[in-house]
Write an enzyme that holds these catalytic residues in place. Structure first.
Site, short mmCIF file in Angstrom:
data_model
loop_
_atom_site.label_atom_id
_atom_site.label_comp_id
_atom_site.label_asym_id
_atom_site.label_seq_id
_atom_site.Cartn_x
_atom_site.Cartn_y
_atom_site.Cartn_z
N TYR A 1 62.72 -57.75 -35.22
CA TYR A 1 62.93 -56.35 -34.85
C TYR A 1 62.91 -55.49 -36.11
O TYR A 1 63.70 -55.73 -37.04
CB TYR A 1 64.26 -56.20 -34.13
CG TYR A 1 64.49 -54.84 -33.55
CD1 TYR A 1 63.59 -54.28 -32.65
CD2 TYR A 1 65.61 -54.09 -33.91
CE1 TYR A 1 63.79 -53.01 -32.12
CE2 TYR A 1 65.82 -52.83 -33.38
CZ TYR A 1 64.91 -52.29 -32.49
OH TYR A 1 65.11 -51.04 -31.97
N CYS B 1 38.46 -12.47 -67.24
CA CYS B 1 39.62 -12.75 -68.10
C CYS B 1 39.19 -13.67 -69.23
O CYS B 1 38.02 -14.01 -69.38
CB CYS B 1 40.76 -13.36 -67.29
SG CYS B 1 40.38 -15.01 -66.68
N CYS C 1 39.67 -16.76 -69.46
CA CYS C 1 39.21 -18.06 -68.96
C CYS C 1 37.74 -18.01 -68.59
O CYS C 1 37.18 -18.99 -68.10
CB CYS C 1 40.03 -18.47 -67.74
SG CYS C 1 41.81 -18.50 -68.02
N CYS D 1 75.12 -15.63 -86.16
CA CYS D 1 75.16 -14.48 -87.07
C CYS D 1 73.95 -13.59 -86.83
O CYS D 1 73.10 -13.87 -85.99
CB CYS D 1 75.23 -14.95 -88.52
SG CYS D 1 73.69 -15.72 -89.09
#
Length: 866
Positions: free
Chosen positions: A326, A699, A701, A800
């Site tokens: 089972y 662009c 790319c 700082c």
């Protein structure tokens, strides 16, 4: 005596009748064409037996006619509406067969699967049979596999039906009906009324669906939000007899560049490596634990590349044919008196693993390891018969279960591990080797890998000059999207569903188009659709203590069902508690549902990632888009639906069911957060320019830029701009009313530049705290993006006021800076994914590729200075 036996499926009924009758039963038709009745005499009980079956659940629960129609009542009324349980519409012929066959019988023996659902189906069968035979005695046959030994034993030793388990399932059915109907009607009607894209789509809710969806969305958002963090480490390599051995730094890696550099300088100044220790010890690779349902779904899904539901369907079919036990069990430990040898002997004739099984039978058997789970109902999944005529996925699943069973009955793999420790300038490095001495279970369980790794014969006290000593740079890796195997594990850990229902819940959210699958190489990942993300985000924004997309509420429900099964609670108590709890959640959700509507609308419109918050302070006009998004224009998460056709209803798919891509992935290679146009959308704000009059803008790319519109409430609202459609690191931006046309290289000052590579001189600066300053890179959008500066290394509260731009520091030609510090030349490569080294120690040093970043080092002598 006359006995009526009822199995859960026709195939189980046929197998039981063949075993009990010895193949001598007679077959009769029933009112249902798929159901047969088998008659025979059973000597063991001296009884006339009829075996028949149902087809899963016989009954169904629903509201009365006054509440069944969507417009008949307020959805909140469904928490108190009466529920009617009756025979399913398609179950009438099966019910009539049971009523007929039950007449005159002395006993009803239930042969359904031995789990909660099986007990509930058994109670349904009993209620139908009692309509025509009120005095019939009801018993239950308990078995774990369709094999003669267990079937005969179950028939001779029936037990009582477990009413508690049946009550637990009944409580879950009623609770899920009320919750699912109330929330589904509420959210569907409100979303359809306010989101035009969803006017014809049902937005279903399920108390297991939404936590399951929540896991997928949560992981997706983790992937999207991931920011890689740079770390540094020292790499060491030694050459012995022409064989090079790599050593790992004991510190692993550090996120502090100055600290790593200081340690590396020590190694360069004193490069001699001394073998401090050579350790040899036995080691093992543990054999697998006995197999549970959850582990079958997780492991087989990962190894066999099948969905969990497909795996369980195959396992159920193999079980009904008598080949597997089972397949729904939570137990990972075998009973001490389990009969292993009979099962092992059945496998000795197999051409692939028969010889291994024979070795187990001849004395190589070792009792399997014991796990930590035991449901006291079923043993771990194992083969119950040897079969050779399986093909395809059936064969692969059967083979995995069989090999795992045999491996669990074997011994752990054994080996000899050698660890060599090297000291260089006080820093410790290690190399590990392995020699496998006994493969044992690995001989049959071919899914596990364990390989030899030979090391030279090092001896303690030896001295070497490393052939490579480098300081290298890497980056933390982003988490991966969830696989179905990952999701099974998360659901099991968080108590969402049971071992038998987890696979179905995963399939449900895929069928509802809340989640989609994406294939990347050999892996299949789960990606939430825009609708799925919008729903989860909307419910999360409402601010529940326990959100509907989180596992807490459902986990508690599952735990209460266990309490019913074990007698610690009752069905009525559980229903009263959770109906009131969910009613309160429902009312709160409905009152604040505007947030869900806005979330869903934003994601469907591609604005789901627009964040509110302060603008950046660098004076750039791009502050209109919000500082938290890094100054980028608003981004959405939509991707085209399959088919590529424009117009409403592309292949019947709603606009809200598209899946986003993952950040950093190229188009077509996986999910991403970049806004993309939906195939059934014609939004001018998200498509590339087209037509004769369009301006050709590209662009960096070298792809056509997309035109978008500012939506944030600022002075630039409604203004159009051009941006890269793919890669955020491209950085291209140009107002549409100022666009010059052409490629990005021709645009003016409005374009933003991110330097791909910068070589610079780094001085060991001191801040006002007299500490070595650390370098940082500006990541905020603006004219200084990508620029490197130096600042105090302390935490923000203790820092700082020291600040210095890196490229404004005067480069020195001598060995000392004005403040007396030593300059060091460093090379930084951004976004190239390459390896660069500026230093080596000893021998013929050379640079080596490192994952996810660059390699960085320093040279001795005058090359330390510039």
């Amino acid at each position: 005596m006359e006995i009526l036996c009822v199995a859960e499926k026709p195939s189980i009924a046929r197998a039981i009748s063949q075993i009990l009758s010895g193949g001598q039963s007679t077959t009769r038709d029933s009112p249902n064409r798929f159901t047969k009745n088998y008659d025979f005499y059973y000597d063991e009980l001296r009884a006339e037996i009829t075996v028949t079956s149902v087809a899963g659940h016989l009954m169904e629960s629903d509201f009365s006619d006054d509440y069944r129609r969507w417009e008949s009542c307020d959805p909140a009324d469904l928490f108190d509406a009466p529920i009617i349980t009756a025979v399913r519409k398609d179950g009438g012929p099966i019910a009539r067969n049971l009523e007929i066959e039950a007449r005159g019988k002395n006993m009803l023996m239930i042969w359904t699967d031995c789990d909660r659902e099986g007990e509930h189906i058994g109670s349904e069968v009993a209620s139908v049979c009692r309509k025509t035979n009120a005095r019939i005695e009801v018993k239950r046959a308990r078995f774990n596999a369709i094999i003669p030994q267990q079937i005969h034993h179950a028939a001779r030793h029936p037990v009582e039906l477990d009413r508690r388990q049946s009550d637990a399932v009944e409580a879950r059915i009623q609770l899920d009906l009320r919750l699912g109907a109330a929330f589904t009607r509420m959210q569907t009607k409100m979303l359809q009324n306010q989101v035009p894209d969803l006017q014809r789509k049902m937005i279903s809710y399920g108390p297991c669906q939404f936590p399951t969806l929540g896991f997928v969305v949560s992981r997706y958002q983790q992937v999207q939000a991931f920011v890689p963090e740079t770390f540094w480490y020292i790499y060491l390599s030694i050459m012995v007899d022409g064989e090079e051995t790599d050593f790992t730094w004991r510190r692993g890696h550090l996120f502090d560049f100055p600290a790593t550099l200081a340690l590396y300088e020590l190694c360069v100044e004193s490069p001699e490596a001394t073998i401090a220790q050579v350790t040899k010890k036995p080691t093992k690779k543990w054999r697998p634990l006995p197999l549970t349902t959850v582990e079958l779904q997780k492991s087989a899904s990962r190894l066999l590349r099948l969905t969990p539901k497909r795996i369980l369907d195959i396992a159920d079919d193999l079980y009904s044919k008598g080949f597997l036990s089972y397949p729904r069990t939570e137990t990972d430990q075998f009973d001490p008196d389990f009969d292993f040898m009979t099962l092992i002997q059945k496998q000795t004739t197999d051409p692939a693993w028969g010889q291994f099984a024979q070795s187990l039978a001849n004395g190589g058997f070792n009792a399997p390891r014991k796990g930590k789970k035991n449901d006291k109902a079923h043993p771990p999944i194992h083969p119950t018969a040897h079969v050779t005529n399986l093909v395809g996925d059936d064969k692969r699943v059967y083979e995995y279960v069989t090999r795992r069973f045999l491996a669990s009955c074997s011994k752990d793999a054994e080996g000899q591990q050698t660890t060599v420790t090297v000291i260089v300038a006080g820093e410790e490095f290690n190399a590990t080797g392995l020699t496998i001495t006994q493969r044992n279970y690995l001989e049959v369980f071919t899914y596990d890998k364990w390989s030899d790794k030979q090391l030279p014969d090092f001896e303690q006290g030896q001295h070497f000059i490393p052939v490579v000593c480098e300081m290298r740079e890497g980056q933390t890796s982003r988490p991966s999207l969830l696989t179905e195997a990952d999701l099974v594990g998360l659901m099991d850990e968080n108590g969402i569903g049971t071992d038998a229902t987890i696979a179905q819940h995963i399939q449900t959210i895929i069928d509802r188009e809340y989640v989609m699958t994406r294939q990347e190489d050999s892996m299949k990942y789960l990606v939430p659709s825009t609708l799925g993300i919008g729903l989860v985000e909307g419910y999360n924004k409402i601010g529940f203590d326990r959100s509907l997309s989180k596992p807490q509420l459902r986990r508690e429900t599952e735990q209460r069902m266990v309490d019913i099964c074990e007698g610690r609670s009752t069905k009525n108590d559980m229903l009263f508690q959770f109906i009131e709890q969910y009613r309160e959640v429902f009312l709160r959700a409905r009152a604040a549902f505007r947030q869900v509507v806005e979330s869903v609308r934003d994601y469907l419109n591609g604005d789901g990632n627009v964040t509110e918050g302060g603008a950046s302070s660098d004076g750039d006009d791009n502050d209109d888009f919000g500082g938290e998004n890094g100054g980028r224009p608003p981004r959405g998460t939509r991707a085209p639906a399959r088919g590529g056709n424009r117009g409403a209803g592309t292949r019947g798919r709603a606009r809200g069911t598209t899946a986003p891509r993952t950040r950093g992935q190229p188009r077509g290679k996986g999910p991403s957060t970049k806004r993309r146009q939906d195939d059934d959308s014609d939004d001018e704000n998200s498509r590339p320019p087209r037509g004769a009059g369009a301006t050709a803008v590209s662009c960096r790319c070298d792809v056509p830029a997309v035109e978008r519109t500012v939506v944030k409430e600022t002075s630039n609202k409604g203004r159009k701009f051009w941006t890269c459609p793919n890669d955020p690191s491209c950085g291209f931006f140009e107002w549409a009313d100022q666009a010059s046309g052409g490629s990005a290289s021709k645009t003016g000052a409005s374009s933003r530049t991110i330097p791909a590579k910068r070589t610079h001189t780094v001085y060991a600066r001191r801040c006002k705290c007299d500490l070595t300053a650390v370098s940082r890179t500006v990541v905020k959008e603006g004219p200084n993006r990508g620029r490197i500066f130096w600042t105090c290394p302390n935490s923000e509260n203790a820092r700082c006021t020291f600040f210095e731009w890196d490229d404004e520091q005067k480069e020195m030609s001598g060995p000392e800076c004005p403040n007396g510090d030593q300059p060091t030349k460093r090379s930084r490569t951004a976004g190239t994914g390459t390896t660069r080294s500026s230093g080596r120690a000893g021998g013929r040093g050379r640079a080596k590729s490192t994952r996810g970043g660059t390699s960085r080092g320093s040279k001795r002598g005058k090359q330390w200075y510039e």
